[in-house]
Structure formats: structure tokens, C-alpha cells
Design an enzyme around this catalytic site. Structure first.
Site, PDB file in Angstrom:
ATOM      1  N   LYS A  85       0.835  -1.168   0.171  1.00 47.66           N
ATOM      2  CA  LYS A  85       0.139  -0.011  -0.041  1.00 47.66           C
ATOM      3  C   LYS A  85       1.066   1.088  -0.130  1.00 47.66           C
ATOM      4  O   LYS A  85       1.733   1.081   0.825  1.00 47.66           O
ATOM      5  CB  LYS A  85      -0.781  -0.115   1.236  1.00 47.66           C
ATOM      6  CG  LYS A  85      -2.211  -0.002   1.171  1.00 47.66           C
ATOM      7  CD  LYS A  85      -2.884  -0.075   2.295  1.00 47.66           C
ATOM      8  CE  LYS A  85      -4.280   0.160   2.433  1.00 47.66           C
ATOM      9  NZ  LYS A  85      -4.992   0.285   3.982  1.00 47.66           N
TER      10      LYS A  85
HETATM   11  C1  E4P Z   1      -8.286   1.330   4.089  1.00 44.60           C
HETATM   12  O1  E4P Z   1      -7.388   0.549   3.686  1.00 44.60           O
HETATM   13  C2  E4P Z   1      -7.963   1.704   5.330  1.00 44.60           C
HETATM   14  O2  E4P Z   1      -7.373   0.695   6.175  1.00 44.60           O
HETATM   15  C3  E4P Z   1      -9.593   2.065   6.111  1.00 44.60           C
HETATM   16  O3  E4P Z   1     -10.594   1.761   5.591  1.00 44.60           O
HETATM   17  C4  E4P Z   1      -9.446   3.475   6.671  1.00 44.60           C
HETATM   18  O4  E4P Z   1     -10.651   3.474   7.724  1.00 44.60           O
HETATM   19  P1  E4P Z   1     -10.830   4.762   8.648  1.00 44.60           P
HETATM   20  O5  E4P Z   1     -11.267   5.941   7.859  1.00 44.60           O
HETATM   21  O6  E4P Z   1     -12.300   4.251   9.457  1.00 44.60           O
HETATM   22  O7  E4P Z   1      -9.836   4.855   9.598  1.00 44.60           O
END
Ligand code: E4P
Length: 218
Positions: A85
């Protein structure tokens, strides 16, 4: 639609994977930091990859392209399930292209607009992660952004998969499904809520009560 679990908690992942509920996992530095207090992040990621028969996103923490590429290479060596990522910054997009040229799968994260999503697709991203809940939090419509990305990707035939992220409740998941997101990543509590329906509970109760009253055996 693929369903991923948005957590780094190996127990939650084991239980969802054993029930065949998930196609993969997404983690981020905040989620990993929560569980990696006494364990090496690498060891946790390996445990997660062994439990899931699908992609496991693991995020770089460097901000500079060369370091991101180096971290991405090291993450990808942990297990074949790892998808690296990278954030949607200029360095992140450059790193995405380099990693993809090295056949490493990339999830471009922290996407908040269709224009950003196009840049990620042009950088060869395997997945683009629009953060729906955080767009809502900022007073805009996360689902409008998701629809725009779907429309633009279909228009230009980009192969990058749309991974709806930052989903906070079952309604988000339903809307993402209807818009045609390729994947949705859900926190464990949202996955549990998705399974529940009051009419399922009351219907089951009625069936079992009728059966008991009839005094029959299967
Ligand atoms: C996605 O890959 C992220 O890990 C995640 O969905 C972020 O979510 P949040 O905005 O609830 O922290």
C-alpha cells in the site's frame, strides 16, 4: 464483489477466514500499531497471510519514493499474498509505477477524488482505495466520489480495481455494492452487522418454536 477485512487483528481475521467470509485483508499503520505492541509487525503480517487465501495489504511508512520502493520490496518478500500500500502522493505514484514494473501488486490508498483515482490507474495501481467515511466526515458525499470513480474507470477501461475503504456501517457497504465497487474493506464490527437481520432472527425463532411444539425429530 470481494469482501476484505479492515484490521490487523489475527484473531478477527482467523475467525472470518474460517467462516469463509473474506477474500482478503487490508491493514494500515494505525491498525498494525494497535496489535504490534509486543510483536514484530513482520511476524503479524506473516500470521495474517497464512490465514487468508487472498491479498493482504501492508502499507509503507516512508514518504520518499526510493524509500517507499525499498520498504515495498521488503514487505512483498514477507509472503506472496502481500499487496504493497502506498499513499496517493507524487512519491507514492512514482513508487507505484516502479513496484508494478517489478511485478509487485500495489494498493494506492488515501484517495479522496476521481481525479486522484485516475492518476493512480495511470501509475498502474492494482487497487485504488477511496476513503468513503472520511469524505463524509469532511462534509462531502463519499458515495458520489465512488460513483465518479466507477464511471471514469469504465469510460477509460482502466483495470485498477476499486476497493471501497473507510466504510463505517452496513449502509455504506450496500451503496458501494450498488455502485459497483470491485471490493469493499470492512472493519470486523461492520462485517458482523452485515450478517444480522431482525427478520432472520425472528424467523428462525418461529421455525424452531414450531418444530419444538410439534415434538418431532429430524
Ligand atoms: C483502508 O485500507 C483503510 O485501512 C481504512 O478503511 C481506513 O478507515 P478509517 O477511515 O475508518 O480509518
Amino acid at each position: 464483489m470481494k469482501i476484505f477485512l479492515d484490521t490487523a487483528d489475527p484473531d478477527e481475521i482467523r475467525s472470518a477466514a474460517e467462516a469463509n467470509l473474506i477474500d482478503g485483508v487490508t491493514t494500515n499503520p494505525s491498525l498494525l500499531a494497535k496489535v504490534a505492541t509486543h510483536r514484530e509487525p513482520r511476524e503479524i503480517l506473516l500470521e495474517i497471510c497464512d490465514q487468508v487465501d487472498g491479498p493482504v495489504s501492508a502499507e509503507v511508512v516512508a514518504e520518499d519514493c526510493e524509500e517507499m520502493v525499498e520498504e515495498g520490496r521488503r514487505l512483498s518478500e514477507i509472503h506472496p499474498h502481500i499487496v504493497v500500500k502506498v499513499p496517493l502522493s507524487q512519491d507514492g505514484l512514482r513508487a507505484c509505477r516502479t513496484l508494478r514494473n517489478n511485478r509487485i501488486r500495489v494498493n494506492v490508498t488515501l484517495c479522496f477524488s476521481a481525479a486522484q483515482a485516475v492518476l493512480a490507474a495511470k501509475a498502474g495501481a492494482t487497487y485504488i482505495s477511496p476513503f468513503i467515511g472520511r469524505i463524509d466526515d469532511a462534509g462531502h458525499e463519499g458515495m458520489d466520489v465512488l460513483s465518479e470513480i466507477r464511471r471514469v474507470y469504465d469510460t477509460y477501461h482502466y483495470e485498477t480495481e476499486i476497493l471501497a475503504a473507510s466504510l463505517r456501517h452496513p449502509k455504506h457497504v450496500r451503496e458501494a455494492m450498488l455502485i459497483g465497487a470491485d471490493c469493499a474493506t470492512l472493519p470486523p464490527d461492520v462485517l458482523h452487522k452485515l450478517m444480522k437481520h431482525p427478520l432472520t432472527d425472528s424467523g428462525l425463532r418461529a421455525f424452531l418454536d414450531d418444530w419444538e411444539r410439534a415434538g418431532r425429530q429430524l
